[in-house]
Design a protein around this motif. Structure first.
Motif, PDB file in Angstrom:
ATOM      1  N   UNK A 156     -45.877  64.705  44.536  1.00  0.00           N
ATOM      2  CA  UNK A 156     -45.076  63.850  45.244  1.00  0.00           C
ATOM      3  C   UNK A 156     -43.969  63.745  44.091  1.00  0.00           C
ATOM      4  N   UNK A 157     -44.311  63.600  42.715  1.00  0.00           N
ATOM      5  CA  UNK A 157     -43.452  63.212  41.741  1.00  0.00           C
ATOM      6  C   UNK A 157     -43.153  61.633  41.571  1.00  0.00           C
ATOM      7  N   UNK A 158     -42.557  61.164  40.249  1.00  0.00           N
ATOM      8  CA  UNK A 158     -42.207  59.775  40.041  1.00  0.00           C
ATOM      9  C   UNK A 158     -41.426  59.248  41.266  1.00  0.00           C
ATOM     10  N   UNK A 159     -41.761  57.827  41.435  1.00  0.00           N
ATOM     11  CA  UNK A 159     -41.083  56.994  42.370  1.00  0.00           C
ATOM     12  C   UNK A 159     -39.501  57.268  42.582  1.00  0.00           C
ATOM     13  N   UNK A 160     -38.828  57.544  41.353  1.00  0.00           N
ATOM     14  CA  UNK A 160     -37.475  57.783  41.491  1.00  0.00           C
ATOM     15  C   UNK A 160     -37.083  59.291  41.490  1.00  0.00           C
ATOM     16  N   UNK A 161     -36.600  59.455  42.580  1.00  0.00           N
ATOM     17  CA  UNK A 161     -36.473  60.886  42.770  1.00  0.00           C
ATOM     18  C   UNK A 161     -35.437  61.999  42.067  1.00  0.00           C
ATOM     19  N   UNK A 162     -34.648  61.094  41.164  1.00  0.00           N
ATOM     20  CA  UNK A 162     -33.799  61.729  40.412  1.00  0.00           C
ATOM     21  C   UNK A 162     -34.568  61.872  38.967  1.00  0.00           C
ATOM     22  N   UNK A 163     -35.701  60.997  38.793  1.00  0.00           N
ATOM     23  CA  UNK A 163     -36.474  61.250  37.580  1.00  0.00           C
ATOM     24  C   UNK A 163     -37.362  62.280  37.849  1.00  0.00           C
ATOM     25  N   UNK A 164     -37.563  62.704  39.089  1.00  0.00           N
ATOM     26  CA  UNK A 164     -38.806  63.549  39.517  1.00  0.00           C
ATOM     27  C   UNK A 164     -38.435  65.089  39.115  1.00  0.00           C
ATOM     28  N   UNK A 165     -39.431  65.936  38.761  1.00  0.00           N
ATOM     29  CA  UNK A 165     -39.124  67.239  38.257  1.00  0.00           C
ATOM     30  C   UNK A 165     -38.731  68.122  39.464  1.00  0.00           C
ATOM     31  N   UNK A 166     -37.796  69.123  39.460  1.00  0.00           N
ATOM     32  CA  UNK A 166     -37.613  69.986  40.472  1.00  0.00           C
ATOM     33  C   UNK A 166     -39.004  70.750  40.680  1.00  0.00           C
ATOM     34  N   UNK A 167     -39.387  70.945  41.846  1.00  0.00           N
ATOM     35  CA  UNK A 167     -40.940  71.541  42.130  1.00  0.00           C
ATOM     36  C   UNK A 167     -41.741  70.517  42.545  1.00  0.00           C
ATOM     37  N   UNK A 168     -41.353  69.319  42.410  1.00  0.00           N
ATOM     38  CA  UNK A 168     -42.133  68.065  43.101  1.00  0.00           C
ATOM     39  C   UNK A 168     -41.384  67.777  44.265  1.00  0.00           C
ATOM     40  N   UNK A 169     -42.039  67.190  45.218  1.00  0.00           N
ATOM     41  CA  UNK A 169     -41.594  66.854  46.664  1.00  0.00           C
ATOM     42  C   UNK A 169     -40.223  65.888  46.411  1.00  0.00           C
ATOM     43  N   UNK A 170     -40.643  64.952  45.862  1.00  0.00           N
ATOM     44  CA  UNK A 170     -39.444  63.977  45.587  1.00  0.00           C
ATOM     45  C   UNK A 170     -38.408  64.621  44.749  1.00  0.00           C
ATOM     46  N   UNK A 171     -38.392  65.454  43.507  1.00  0.00           N
ATOM     47  CA  UNK A 171     -37.573  66.076  42.849  1.00  0.00           C
ATOM     48  C   UNK A 171     -36.747  67.089  43.665  1.00  0.00           C
ATOM     49  N   UNK A 172     -37.404  67.683  44.621  1.00  0.00           N
ATOM     50  CA  UNK A 172     -36.609  68.679  45.344  1.00  0.00           C
ATOM     51  C   UNK A 172     -35.871  68.201  46.394  1.00  0.00           C
ATOM     52  N   UNK A 173     -36.396  67.327  47.300  1.00  0.00           N
ATOM     53  CA  UNK A 173     -35.536  66.567  48.184  1.00  0.00           C
ATOM     54  C   UNK A 173     -35.002  65.375  48.271  1.00  0.00           C
ATOM     55  N   UNK A 174     -35.430  64.505  47.248  1.00  0.00           N
ATOM     56  CA  UNK A 174     -34.799  63.113  47.356  1.00  0.00           C
ATOM     57  C   UNK A 174     -33.756  62.735  46.236  1.00  0.00           C
ATOM     58  N   UNK A 175     -32.993  61.480  46.483  1.00  0.00           N
ATOM     59  CA  UNK A 175     -32.052  61.288  45.855  1.00  0.00           C
ATOM     60  C   UNK A 175     -32.110  59.546  45.566  1.00  0.00           C
ATOM     61  N   UNK A 176     -32.452  59.007  46.716  1.00  0.00           N
ATOM     62  CA  UNK A 176     -32.409  57.380  46.522  1.00  0.00           C
ATOM     63  C   UNK A 176     -33.933  56.973  46.525  1.00  0.00           C
ATOM     64  N   UNK A 177     -34.057  55.926  45.790  1.00  0.00           N
ATOM     65  CA  UNK A 177     -35.630  55.465  45.154  1.00  0.00           C
ATOM     66  C   UNK A 177     -36.189  55.076  46.474  1.00  0.00           C
ATOM     67  N   UNK A 178     -35.791  54.107  47.299  1.00  0.00           N
ATOM     68  CA  UNK A 178     -36.291  53.636  48.286  1.00  0.00           C
ATOM     69  C   UNK A 178     -36.831  55.074  49.273  1.00  0.00           C
ATOM     70  N   UNK A 179     -35.836  55.919  49.588  1.00  0.00           N
ATOM     71  CA  UNK A 179     -36.000  57.154  50.612  1.00  0.00           C
ATOM     72  C   UNK A 179     -36.600  58.142  49.821  1.00  0.00           C
ATOM     73  N   UNK A 180     -37.841  58.188  49.204  1.00  0.00           N
ATOM     74  CA  UNK A 180     -38.392  59.016  48.587  1.00  0.00           C
ATOM     75  C   UNK A 180     -39.507  59.668  49.130  1.00  0.00           C
ATOM     76  N   UNK A 181     -39.359  59.961  50.529  1.00  0.00           N
ATOM     77  CA  UNK A 181     -39.974  60.958  51.345  1.00  0.00           C
ATOM     78  C   UNK A 181     -41.456  60.937  51.569  1.00  0.00           C
ATOM     79  N   UNK A 182     -42.329  60.337  50.499  1.00  0.00           N
ATOM     80  CA  UNK A 182     -43.657  60.385  50.522  1.00  0.00           C
ATOM     81  C   UNK A 182     -44.484  59.271  49.994  1.00  0.00           C
ATOM     82  N   UNK A 183     -45.539  59.123  50.402  1.00  0.00           N
ATOM     83  CA  UNK A 183     -46.724  57.772  49.777  1.00  0.00           C
ATOM     84  C   UNK A 183     -47.775  58.501  49.843  1.00  0.00           C
TER      85      UNK A 183
END
Ligand code: RTP
Ligand code: MG
Length: 137
Positions: free
Chosen positions: A90-117
């Motif tokens: 999944x990657x860290x909660x904040x998608x901008x801090x999440x590395x590319x390759x992780x789900x949040x890092x690849x698809x997210x921008x907004x902290x709340x709308x981070x795709x997966x729990x």
């Protein structure tokens, strides 16, 4: 060590048509299995139980509103070190801090709308499986 974890693909993932992509990433991990899967819209009571630890925090109300804004895909995933493994996928909660390759890092921008729990510990996993799949407790 074989474990199980509770995964939610959040309403943004469903709305954006990303559930297949995310499920594929989970399925491809050797030795992990999806043992329950259901599309459902979460009610207030379920969300209060699930996110009770965050009650009173400034992001709690908008989080619950977002999580009730459309269907989620709820899953149990089982396998070797799957709790730590899914948090890493999944990657860290904040998608901008999440590395590319992780789900949040690849698809997210907004902290709340981070795709997966994904459950954060064995205790959380057992608690959350009971909430979402009481028959599997
Ligand atoms: P989750 O519980 O959903 O798996 O996410 P997490 O462990 O990475 O993050 P957590 O701290 O448990 O926060 C739960 C969810 O609340 C939203 N959030 N918004 N500052 C904010 O606006 C904020 N902080 C957290 C995110 O959707 C986060 O996943
Ligand atoms: Mg959490």
């Amino acid at each position: 060590m074989s474990q199980r974890t509770l995964v939610l693909l959040k309403p943004d993932a469903v709305r954006r048509g990303l559930t297949g992509e995310i499920i594929s990433r989970i399925e491809r991990k050797a030795g992990w299995q999806i043992t329950a899967l259901e599309l459902r819209t979460l009610d207030q009571d379920t969300l209060e139980q699930h996110y009770g630890e965050h009650k009173g925090k400034p992001f709690y109300e908008p989080l619950v509103e977002f999580m009730a804004s459309g269907p989620v895909v709820a899953m149990i995933v089982e396998g070797e070190r799957v709790i730590e493994g899914l948090r890493a996928l999944a990657g860290p909660t904040d998608p901008i801090a999440a590395a590319p390759g992780s789900i949040r890092g690849d698809y997210g921008v907004i902290v709340r709308e981070n795709l997966i729990h994904a459950s954060d510990s064995e205790e959380s996993a057992e608690r959350e499986v009971k909430i979402f799949f009481p028959g599997r407790a």
